[in-house]
Write a protein that holds these residues in place. Structure first.
Motif, mmCIF file in Angstrom:
data_model
loop_
_atom_site.group_PDB
_atom_site.id
_atom_site.type_symbol
_atom_site.label_atom_id
_atom_site.label_comp_id
_atom_site.label_asym_id
_atom_site.label_seq_id
_atom_site.Cartn_x
_atom_site.Cartn_y
_atom_site.Cartn_z
ATOM 1 N N PHE A 33 6.741 10.419 3.055
ATOM 2 C CA PHE A 33 5.516 10.111 2.322
ATOM 3 C C PHE A 33 4.649 9.169 3.144
ATOM 4 O O PHE A 33 5.160 8.299 3.847
ATOM 5 C CB PHE A 33 5.829 9.497 0.965
ATOM 6 C CG PHE A 33 6.513 10.457 0.028
ATOM 7 C CD1 PHE A 33 5.782 11.435 -0.624
ATOM 8 C CD2 PHE A 33 7.881 10.390 -0.172
ATOM 9 C CE1 PHE A 33 6.413 12.335 -1.475
ATOM 10 C CE2 PHE A 33 8.519 11.277 -1.021
ATOM 11 C CZ PHE A 33 7.775 12.258 -1.671
ATOM 12 N N ALA A 34 3.331 9.351 3.022
ATOM 13 C CA ALA A 34 2.392 8.636 3.881
ATOM 14 C C ALA A 34 1.488 7.708 3.086
ATOM 15 O O ALA A 34 1.213 7.924 1.898
ATOM 16 C CB ALA A 34 1.544 9.633 4.663
ATOM 17 N N SER A 35 1.007 6.695 3.765
ATOM 18 C CA SER A 35 0.051 5.751 3.192
ATOM 19 C C SER A 35 -0.832 5.238 4.319
ATOM 20 O O SER A 35 -0.600 5.511 5.492
ATOM 21 C CB SER A 35 0.782 4.582 2.516
ATOM 22 O OG SER A 35 1.575 3.890 3.473
ATOM 23 N N GLY A 36 -1.841 4.489 3.945
ATOM 24 C CA GLY A 36 -2.729 3.911 4.942
ATOM 25 C C GLY A 36 -3.352 2.644 4.412
ATOM 26 O O GLY A 36 -3.288 2.341 3.212
ATOM 27 N N GLY A 37 -3.966 1.907 5.307
ATOM 28 C CA GLY A 37 -4.623 0.676 4.899
ATOM 29 C C GLY A 37 -5.598 0.228 5.955
ATOM 30 O O GLY A 37 -5.602 0.739 7.083
#
Length: 218
Positions: free
Chosen positions: A75-79
């Motif tokens: 699973f991916a995320s960003g900021g």
């Protein structure tokens, strides 16, 4: 099965493996003293010396967006964070992207940062990411088909004759890295203003503002 023939075949096989770089110095650990018998010269691999990585403030009248993507357990995320020419935080964000690749996450974080900056009425942008591949896809083109829509959107929003997009080592991108990890943990989209930025994030922002380096390569 003569002893001499067995010894010769072992010698010959080891020499071939070494020549083909399938047998490396790490495989001789504990037996380096016998390596020369097989014609193998063991050299200690050289490592580049540690370097200092600095975060640079943008020019007066422009704004800098640092972004990062993160993939864990599929699973991916960003900021990302937007700062002014004095290094002060204007706005920070994190987001959860679900099932996608690290390249998609990096690009979507860049896109989210640009959209946020434009929503705040900010122009003359300097986008900085620790993904050389994402930057290459934006500036030079290429990449798999499923990221092309995101790349086109980024190019549409950025004026590359006015705005800047550059690479920074991960050691100089710690605020964005922390935000991307927070997006994975909390699995939602969220924004911070300069007033409600958490203490750990503020500390990293201050380190960058004061021009303190981080060390790469230790």
């Amino acid at each position: 099965m003569e002893p001499r023939r067995i010894i010769w075949r072992v010698y010959h096989t080891i020499s071939l493996l070494h020549t083909g770089r399938l047998f490396r110095h790490i495989h001789w650990r504990g037996d380096m003293d016998i390596a020369p018998i097989f014609g193998v010269i063991i050299t200690t691999p050289s490592h580049p010396p540690p370097t200092l990585v600095f975060w640079r403030t943008p020019p007066v009248g422009s704004y800098k967006i640092n972004t990062d993507g993160c993939v864990k357990d599929g699973f991916a995320s960003g900021g990302g964070i937007i700062r002014d020419s004095s290094g002060q935080c204007i706005r920070a964000f994190f987001s959860f992207y679900g099932d996608c690749t690290i390249l998609e996450a990096e690009l979507r974080a860049i896109l989210d940062g640009i959209i946020l900056a434009q929503r705040l009425g900010l122009s003359v942008l300097w986008v900085e990411s620790d993904s050389t591949l994402a930057i290459h896809c934006i500036t030079k083109g290429g990449g798999p088909w499923h990221i092309q829509a995101t790349i086109r959107h980024i190019r549409h929003l950025l004026a590359l004759d006015r705005d800047t997009i550059t690479h920074i080592y991960r050691e100089g991108n710690q605020v964005a890295d922390l935000l991307a990890s927070e997006g994975w943990d909390r699995r939602c989209y969220h924004e911070y203003s300069s007033q409600d930025l958490p203490r750990r994030h503020r500390s990293l922002v201050q380190i960058d503002r004061f021009g303190l380096p981080t060390v790469r390569g230790l």
